[in-house]
Motif scaffolding. Sequence first.
Motif, mmCIF file in Angstrom:
data_model
loop_
_atom_site.group_PDB
_atom_site.id
_atom_site.type_symbol
_atom_site.label_atom_id
_atom_site.label_comp_id
_atom_site.label_asym_id
_atom_site.label_seq_id
_atom_site.Cartn_x
_atom_site.Cartn_y
_atom_site.Cartn_z
ATOM 1 N N GLN A 1 -29.276 44.530 4.974
ATOM 2 C CA GLN A 1 -28.254 44.526 3.742
ATOM 3 C C GLN A 1 -27.074 44.335 4.277
ATOM 4 O O GLN A 1 -26.138 43.743 3.498
ATOM 5 C CB GLN A 1 -28.540 46.028 3.212
ATOM 6 N N HIS A 2 -26.608 44.846 5.460
ATOM 7 C CA HIS A 2 -25.161 44.342 5.808
ATOM 8 C C HIS A 2 -25.150 42.998 6.372
ATOM 9 O O HIS A 2 -23.762 42.677 6.032
ATOM 10 C CB HIS A 2 -24.860 45.503 7.306
ATOM 11 N N LEU A 3 -25.930 42.341 6.486
ATOM 12 C CA LEU A 3 -25.716 40.973 6.881
ATOM 13 C C LEU A 3 -25.650 40.064 5.768
ATOM 14 O O LEU A 3 -24.943 39.038 5.656
ATOM 15 C CB LEU A 3 -26.992 40.543 7.955
ATOM 16 N N GLU A 4 -26.296 40.638 4.810
ATOM 17 C CA GLU A 4 -26.076 39.845 3.551
ATOM 18 C C GLU A 4 -24.700 40.023 3.029
ATOM 19 O O GLU A 4 -24.223 39.087 2.625
ATOM 20 C CB GLU A 4 -27.132 40.425 2.484
ATOM 21 N N LEU A 5 -24.289 41.422 3.087
ATOM 22 C CA LEU A 5 -22.987 41.538 2.793
ATOM 23 C C LEU A 5 -21.862 40.535 3.485
ATOM 24 O O LEU A 5 -20.811 39.911 3.077
ATOM 25 C CB LEU A 5 -22.508 42.837 2.841
ATOM 26 N N CYS A 6 -22.227 40.628 4.716
ATOM 27 C CA CYS A 6 -21.506 39.526 5.690
ATOM 28 C C CYS A 6 -21.329 38.145 5.301
ATOM 29 O O CYS A 6 -20.297 37.745 5.223
ATOM 30 C CB CYS A 6 -21.782 39.693 7.304
ATOM 31 N N ARG A 7 -22.362 37.521 5.112
ATOM 32 C CA ARG A 7 -22.531 36.537 4.537
ATOM 33 C C ARG A 7 -21.675 36.171 3.288
ATOM 34 O O ARG A 7 -20.853 34.934 2.907
ATOM 35 C CB ARG A 7 -23.933 35.838 4.235
ATOM 36 N N ASN A 8 -21.648 37.187 2.356
ATOM 37 C CA ASN A 8 -20.869 37.265 0.864
ATOM 38 C C ASN A 8 -19.613 37.106 1.417
ATOM 39 O O ASN A 8 -18.708 36.387 0.647
ATOM 40 C CB ASN A 8 -21.314 38.020 0.104
ATOM 41 N N ILE A 9 -18.939 37.872 2.176
ATOM 42 C CA ILE A 9 -17.761 38.083 2.480
ATOM 43 C C ILE A 9 -16.980 36.972 3.320
ATOM 44 O O ILE A 9 -16.020 36.129 2.906
ATOM 45 C CB ILE A 9 -17.361 39.348 3.374
ATOM 46 N N ALA A 10 -18.133 36.249 4.264
ATOM 47 C CA ALA A 10 -17.743 35.002 4.839
ATOM 48 C C ALA A 10 -17.477 33.826 3.857
ATOM 49 O O ALA A 10 -16.582 33.242 4.037
ATOM 50 C CB ALA A 10 -18.663 34.606 5.910
ATOM 51 N N TYR B 1 -14.190 27.706 7.635
ATOM 52 C CA TYR B 1 -13.948 28.484 8.679
ATOM 53 C C TYR B 1 -15.102 29.354 9.550
ATOM 54 O O TYR B 1 -15.604 29.158 10.595
ATOM 55 C CB TYR B 1 -12.601 29.281 8.787
ATOM 56 N N PHE B 2 -15.632 30.117 8.780
ATOM 57 C CA PHE B 2 -16.509 31.153 9.064
ATOM 58 C C PHE B 2 -18.040 30.579 8.952
ATOM 59 O O PHE B 2 -18.468 30.230 7.728
ATOM 60 C CB PHE B 2 -16.497 32.585 8.517
ATOM 61 N N PRO B 3 -18.807 30.293 10.065
ATOM 62 C CA PRO B 3 -20.292 29.865 9.646
ATOM 63 C C PRO B 3 -20.739 31.114 9.325
ATOM 64 O O PRO B 3 -20.467 32.488 8.982
ATOM 65 C CB PRO B 3 -20.963 29.787 11.078
ATOM 66 N N LEU B 4 -21.915 30.891 8.266
ATOM 67 C CA LEU B 4 -22.570 32.111 7.646
ATOM 68 C C LEU B 4 -23.833 32.589 8.380
ATOM 69 O O LEU B 4 -24.665 31.824 8.608
ATOM 70 C CB LEU B 4 -23.207 31.524 6.137
ATOM 71 N N PRO B 5 -23.542 33.884 9.045
ATOM 72 C CA PRO B 5 -24.281 34.184 10.014
ATOM 73 C C PRO B 5 -25.802 34.506 9.782
ATOM 74 O O PRO B 5 -25.893 35.143 8.522
ATOM 75 C CB PRO B 5 -23.569 35.254 10.581
ATOM 76 N N LYS B 6 -26.747 33.877 10.520
ATOM 77 C CA LYS B 6 -28.105 34.022 10.058
ATOM 78 C C LYS B 6 -28.663 35.374 10.885
ATOM 79 O O LYS B 6 -28.191 35.804 11.677
ATOM 80 C CB LYS B 6 -28.899 33.208 10.450
ATOM 81 N N THR B 7 -29.381 35.931 9.844
ATOM 82 C CA THR B 7 -30.130 37.355 10.333
ATOM 83 C C THR B 7 -31.152 36.867 11.370
ATOM 84 O O THR B 7 -32.218 36.188 10.623
ATOM 85 C CB THR B 7 -30.561 38.253 9.453
ATOM 86 N N LEU B 8 -31.409 37.393 12.551
ATOM 87 C CA LEU B 8 -32.456 36.897 13.338
ATOM 88 C C LEU B 8 -33.307 38.416 13.511
ATOM 89 O O LEU B 8 -32.743 39.230 14.060
ATOM 90 C CB LEU B 8 -32.126 36.785 14.935
ATOM 91 N N LEU B 9 -34.232 38.618 12.683
ATOM 92 C CA LEU B 9 -34.898 39.957 12.503
ATOM 93 C C LEU B 9 -35.669 40.093 13.747
ATOM 94 O O LEU B 9 -36.488 39.107 14.136
ATOM 95 C CB LEU B 9 -35.682 39.560 11.213
ATOM 96 N N THR B 10 -35.388 41.105 14.529
ATOM 97 C CA THR B 10 -36.000 41.207 15.714
ATOM 98 C C THR B 10 -37.706 41.576 15.478
ATOM 99 O O THR B 10 -38.061 42.311 14.455
ATOM 100 C CB THR B 10 -35.666 42.455 16.664
#
Length: 378
Positions: A199-208, A219-228
């Motif tokens: 959920q935090h990562l999804e927010l991060c992409r939205n803010i980017a 400028y910011f790549p939209l960071p992908k979630t690598l689910l462990t």
Amino acid sequence: MSYLRATRVASRVRFLSTKQSTSSIQEIDKYNDLPPNSRVFSMIQPTGRIHLGNYLGAVKSWRTLSNTNPDSEFIFGIADLHAFTTLKPATELKENRYQAIASLLASGLDVSKCVLYFQSAVPEHLELNWYLTCMTSMGQLNRMTQWKLKAQQSQTSSITDEKVMESTKAGLFCYPALQNADILLYRSTHVPVGDDQSQHLELCRNIAKLFNNTYGVDYFPLPKTLLTPAKKILSLKNPEKKMSKSDPVQASCVYVTDSPEQIQSKIKKATTDSIQGAWNYDPVSRPGISNLINIISGLTNESIDNTVANLHHLKDHKSLKDYVADLIVNEFDDKRQLYDELLQNKDYLEQVCKQGRDKAREMALVNIGEIKTIIGMD
Ligand code: TRP
């Protein structure tokens, strides 16, 4: 890297990426390695010695990723600023910070292949945190579930409730904005995390995205979630809860630093069930057994199905537990000794942290300079 090794690693890393539309989480089961020149970033909170859940949920996959993708960059941090959302005596925080760095090194992170540092040593995290806090709405933060867990609120709590507002610190509520700053400060492309951080990562992409759109930049790549790949490891005594250091029941949590005797005794006491016959993976009706299966699967890099199929020779609960205990003892044996040595050698730990800080800060300074130019703060 050999082809076999690469595909094995790749198939164990599930990818989540967003399509740029709204509901947007896409799971890709197979992935042939990280694209070259990826920048992989993650952090872990310093809660002291790391336990089996931290090890399988984060550190082991950090090690595998950084050891097998020489074309990419890896930045791993100890999120001590996030840990400050739970106030502790200064001596305890300091000791936790040392223990965290010693645990990561003992777990096999190789500082020639990754940057390892303390978040608080790179003040640019805090600078970017402010800019991003100003771009994040209270509603977005209110929808996050982690602060509710940590503030011991229910999942339906809202910050608009007077009582919830009184008892929740602003730092805890704004925690995801700092996490976004961590990730975006390095213009990271991939972030390996456990499920609870999706959920935090999804927010991060939205803010980017918002940043890029607001300033008309890419400028910011939209960071992908690598689910462990490892499933969440649960408390050994109460498999309804996550394995946690703060659990008052000692036997619920196995540490990387436990002796073989401690590990054996904790696994022996693990809550299971009295169902006889074939093993099956069923987290709802067999939570204790399924937790042990998750542990085996995480340690052996086998899928859950293969793990269960390989257990047929274990005829009773005792032999299953002995098998699990042996696996953990083997995995942690060298790590425990190394951990003890490292903690005795604080000068060495300081030196590693300084070296990591310098490398991280060099990147952070370049990027914060560019960010300030983009927003007109230069
Ligand atoms: N919030 C993460 C956790 O609780 C830790 C964290 C802080 C993090 N900053 C991060 C994880 C940046 C990934 C990227 O586990």
